[in-house]
Design an enzyme around this catalytic site. Structure first.
Site, PDB file in Angstrom:
ATOM      1  CG  MET A  47      -8.336  11.800   3.159  1.00 53.70           C
ATOM      2  SD  MET A  47      -9.410  12.920   4.024  1.00 53.70           S
ATOM      3  CE  MET A  47      -8.639  14.467   3.654  1.00 53.70           C
ATOM      4  CB  ILE A  48      -3.370   9.202   6.823  1.00 54.30           C
ATOM      5  CG1 ILE A  48      -4.282   9.986   7.772  1.00 54.30           C
ATOM      6  CG2 ILE A  48      -2.011   8.954   7.456  1.00 54.30           C
ATOM      7  CD1 ILE A  48      -4.571   9.301   9.085  1.00 54.30           C
ATOM      8  NE  ARG A  49      -3.101   3.630   1.946  1.00 55.21           N
ATOM      9  CZ  ARG A  49      -3.177   2.424   1.363  1.00 55.21           C
ATOM     10  NH1 ARG A  49      -3.144   1.347   2.101  1.00 55.21           N
ATOM     11  NH2 ARG A  49      -3.297   2.322   0.061  1.00 55.21           N
TER      12      ARG A  49
ATOM     13  N   GLY B  43      -3.553   0.247  11.347  1.00 51.61           N
ATOM     14  CA  GLY B  43      -2.962  -0.608  12.371  1.00 51.61           C
ATOM     15  C   GLY B  43      -3.636  -1.963  12.341  1.00 51.61           C
TER      16      GLY B  43
ATOM     17  N   GLY C 222       0.830  -1.208   0.000  1.00 51.27           N
ATOM     18  CA  GLY C 222       0.000   0.000   0.000  1.00 51.27           C
ATOM     19  C   GLY C 222       0.860   1.252   0.000  1.00 51.27           C
TER      20      GLY C 222
ATOM     21  CB  THR D 295       7.365  -5.877  -0.065  1.00 51.86           C
ATOM     22  OG1 THR D 295       6.043  -5.418  -0.311  1.00 51.86           O
ATOM     23  CG2 THR D 295       8.267  -5.446  -1.182  1.00 51.86           C
TER      24      THR D 295
ATOM     25  N   GLY E 224       6.386  -3.604   2.654  1.00 48.10           N
ATOM     26  CA  GLY E 224       6.153  -4.090   4.013  1.00 48.10           C
ATOM     27  C   GLY E 224       6.618  -5.521   4.206  1.00 48.10           C
TER      28      GLY E 224
ATOM     29  CG  ASP F 154       0.035  -0.524  10.162  1.00 45.00           C
ATOM     30  OD1 ASP F 154      -0.465   0.548   9.785  1.00 45.00           O
ATOM     31  OD2 ASP F 154      -0.464  -1.643   9.914  1.00 45.00           O
TER      32      ASP F 154
HETATM   33  P1  ATP Z   1       1.640  -3.472   3.286  1.00 47.47           P
HETATM   34  O1  ATP Z   1       2.234  -3.118   4.601  1.00 47.47           O
HETATM   35  O2  ATP Z   1       1.181  -2.290   2.525  1.00 47.47           O
HETATM   36  O3  ATP Z   1       0.628  -4.556   3.382  1.00 47.47           O
HETATM   37  P2  ATP Z   1       3.241  -5.526   2.104  1.00 47.47           P
HETATM   38  O4  ATP Z   1       4.599  -5.512   1.517  1.00 47.47           O
HETATM   39  O5  ATP Z   1       3.058  -6.407   3.295  1.00 47.47           O
HETATM   40  O6  ATP Z   1       2.879  -4.017   2.434  1.00 47.47           O
HETATM   41  P3  ATP Z   1       1.616  -7.223   0.454  1.00 47.47           P
HETATM   42  O7  ATP Z   1       0.514  -6.845  -0.464  1.00 47.47           O
HETATM   43  O8  ATP Z   1       1.321  -8.169   1.545  1.00 47.47           O
HETATM   44  O9  ATP Z   1       2.172  -5.846   0.992  1.00 47.47           O
HETATM   45  O10 ATP Z   1       2.805  -7.853  -0.390  1.00 47.47           O
HETATM   46  C1  ATP Z   1       3.472  -7.119  -1.412  1.00 47.47           C
HETATM   47  C2  ATP Z   1       4.037  -8.029  -2.462  1.00 47.47           C
HETATM   48  O11 ATP Z   1       4.824  -9.042  -1.874  1.00 47.47           O
HETATM   49  C3  ATP Z   1       2.965  -8.720  -3.277  1.00 47.47           C
HETATM   50  O12 ATP Z   1       3.298  -8.531  -4.624  1.00 47.47           O
HETATM   51  C4  ATP Z   1       3.029 -10.158  -2.855  1.00 47.47           C
HETATM   52  O13 ATP Z   1       2.768 -11.021  -3.925  1.00 47.47           O
HETATM   53  C5  ATP Z   1       4.453 -10.337  -2.353  1.00 47.47           C
HETATM   54  N1  ATP Z   1       4.519 -11.296  -1.251  1.00 47.47           N
HETATM   55  C6  ATP Z   1       3.798 -11.255  -0.125  1.00 47.47           C
HETATM   56  N2  ATP Z   1       4.122 -12.270   0.702  1.00 47.47           N
HETATM   57  C7  ATP Z   1       5.079 -12.983   0.065  1.00 47.47           C
HETATM   58  C8  ATP Z   1       5.839 -14.168   0.364  1.00 47.47           C
HETATM   59  N3  ATP Z   1       5.667 -14.814   1.520  1.00 47.47           N
HETATM   60  N4  ATP Z   1       6.735 -14.594  -0.547  1.00 47.47           N
HETATM   61  C9  ATP Z   1       6.904 -13.948  -1.718  1.00 47.47           C
HETATM   62  N5  ATP Z   1       6.240 -12.830  -2.059  1.00 47.47           N
HETATM   63  C10 ATP Z   1       5.342 -12.355  -1.199  1.00 47.47           C
END
Ligand code: ATP
Ligand code: MG
Length: 461
Positions: A385-387, A277, A113, A205, A202, A233
């Site tokens: 709005m915050i993000r 959160g 996000g 990712t 996050g 968060d």
């Molecule tokens: P946010 O805090 O905004 O949720 P995030 O990085 O946790 O950030 P996700 O949407 O969960 O966001 O994951 C981002 C990317 O990472 C996606 O493209 C997803 O396919 C990939 N991803 C998530 N978990 C894994 C994993 N365990 N192994 C490989 N790729 C992953």
């Protein structure tokens, strides 16, 4: 101690290429000092050196001395356990580097996000790469998806392109969830000739970044994968704070202030603000603390009764009777036990949470109707709005230093690492150590107690 040494050792290119030759750094950081000891302040002669970080420099994690087991916070120290010196590796430029700048193709990617500061980090990575002498820098559009979607093409990046991007929020490169398998991403890296990958995102990712790092090792590819934690968060282990959090708290405070004014100006007004959160209530806690206008703060870490004689609703009744109005601040992951489970997941596999804000708003209305008391409920969800806003000054600085250190880490030959602020110093961490589980607000911590002191709320149990 040996265990700690092994756990926090940073994966390095020489693990798979023991003979990889280091070269002198092309990042010249000149520092000067007067060596004329006889004439202090007489700057006629200088000694010059480069301000490099040594690989064995460390940042200590424990920086507090508890004088007694009864000191707040000391109960978490096990007296029977031998004291282990806990530290992490210091981030920064190294004197020896493992890539010739002219052979580098660097790529930057933003996933998950939005979060204030993404553009600041992109900008600083590009600028620092150019200072090392890298000419081939690209952005991968729309997260990991950009590696597989043929419609999406690489964005060439340079100082000129990124010069002013930090002046607006969002991500120059775009973000997305879901995307291709790790093997497909590494195929794409090989095809494109990318050997430095900077991943802003996050926990999901970072799990992806670590898997990419392992796949590159397996294929014996000389690639550095470096993460920069993006979580509004603030839920990453061991880090003082992550970028965007400070900005989010500041902006959340404005939403709380609006809720307060609405509530205070209405007869028996109740303002409900839902903040980000999912599993950690840091934003709700800090925004409640900083605003000083919240009467009830609800976070995922602290269970609460909503109905019943000691629940949130009866406290709200008490507040209306005594103060005339009330403000509730709730983190999105709080009180999920009160909502119906849907089992729905997003494209990345994250569970879609029920809307606690809407639930609270509806239940308050229902309750006051039942007890025959007038209540005027206003609900504010400022999440998007915050993000989307740009980073504030403090986050701008954090992003700048993180971006620079990400590049230093790649040139130093590390891979599968991430960078963060730890005890006011910048440090590198092996990715698995910081994403094994989310960092949570400790309900026994001084900070949560301070929040309760500030709101004046009782235990809702
Ligand atoms: P946010 O805090 O905004 O949720 P995030 O990085 O946790 O950030 P996700 O949407 O969960 O966001 O994951 C981002 C990317 O990472 C996606 O493209 C997803 O396919 C990939 N991803 C998530 N978990 C894994 C994993 N365990 N192994 C490989 N790729 C992953
Ligand atoms: Mg996530």
């Amino acid at each position: 101690q040996q265990d700690w040494e092994a756990r926090f050792r940073l994966p390095h290119l020489t693990d798979i290429f023991p003979d990889a030759p280091p070269i002198p750094s092309t990042f010249c950081l000149k520092m000067r000092t007067s060596i004329d000891r006889d004439f202090p302040g007489h700057y006629s002669s200088y000694e010059e050196w480069h301000g490099y970080i040594n690989n064995n420099d460390r940042v200590l994690l424990k920086t507090i001395y508890y004088s007694s087991p009864t000191s707040a916070g000391a109960e978490c120290i096990d007296p029977d356990c031998t004291w282990v010196e806990q530290w992490v590796h210091r981030a920064g430029p190294r004197e020896k580097i493992y890539y010739k700048p002219e052979e580098v193709k660097a790529a930057i990617i933003t996933c998950g996000g939005l979060c204030p500061g993404l553009n600041d980090v992109i900008r600083q990575i590009v600028i620092t790469l150019e200072i090392y002498g890298v000419k081939n820098i690209v952005g991968i559009p729309f997260g990991y998806r950009g590696f597989s979607d043929k419609e999406l093409t690489e964005v060439p990046l340079s100082r000129k392109v990124v010069q002013n991007i930090h002046l607006s929020g969002g991500s120059l490169l775009g973000v997305s969830r879901g995307g291709p398998a790790v093997t497909d991403i590494v195929d794409s890296l090989e095809e494109r000739g990318i050997n430095m990958l900077f991943v802003l995102g996050g926990n999901g990712t970072h799990a992806g970044a670590n898997a990419i790092h392992h796949e590159c090792c397996k294929r014996r590819l000389k690639v550095s994968v470096i993460g920069v934690p993006k979580t509004i968060d603030n839920d990453i282990l061991l880090m003082d704070k992550t970028f965007g959090f400070d900005t989010a708290v500041e902006e959340a405070q404005r939403a709380i202030n609006s809720a307060y004014i609405e509530a205070h100006s209405a007869y028996h007004g109740i303002g409900v603000v839902k903040l980000m959160g999912r599993s950690s209530g840091f934003i709700a806690m800090q925004a409640s603390l900083s605003s000083g206008q919240v009467d009830i703060c609800l976070i995922p870490e602290v269970p609460f009764n909503f109905h019943g004689p000691h629940g949130v609703l009866s406290h709200l009744k008490f507040l209306l009777e005594t103060k005339g109005s009330a403000v509730v601040c709730v983190a999105e992951g709080a009180g999920q036990n009160l909502l119906q489970k849907t089992n729905a997941t997003d494209a990345s596999g994250n569970v879609v949470l029920g809307d606690i804000g809407v639930y609270i708003q509806q239940e308050i209305k229902k309750y006051f109707k039942e007890v025959g008391i007038h209540a005027d409920v206003k609900y504010i969800d400022p999440t998007y709005m915050i993000r989307a806003i740009r980073a504030n000054a403090s986050d701008g600085i954090l992003c700048t230093v993180l971006g620079q250190n990400a590049v230093h880490g790649a040139f130093a030959g590390y891979s599968g690492i991430t960078v963060g602020l730890c005890n006011t110093h910048y440090a590198y961490f092996p990715i698995p150590e910081v994403i094994s589980h989310p960092r949570l607000v400790d309900p026994n911590s001084r900070m949560w107690h301070r929040c309760l002191t500030s709101t004046g709320q009782p235990d809702f149990i």
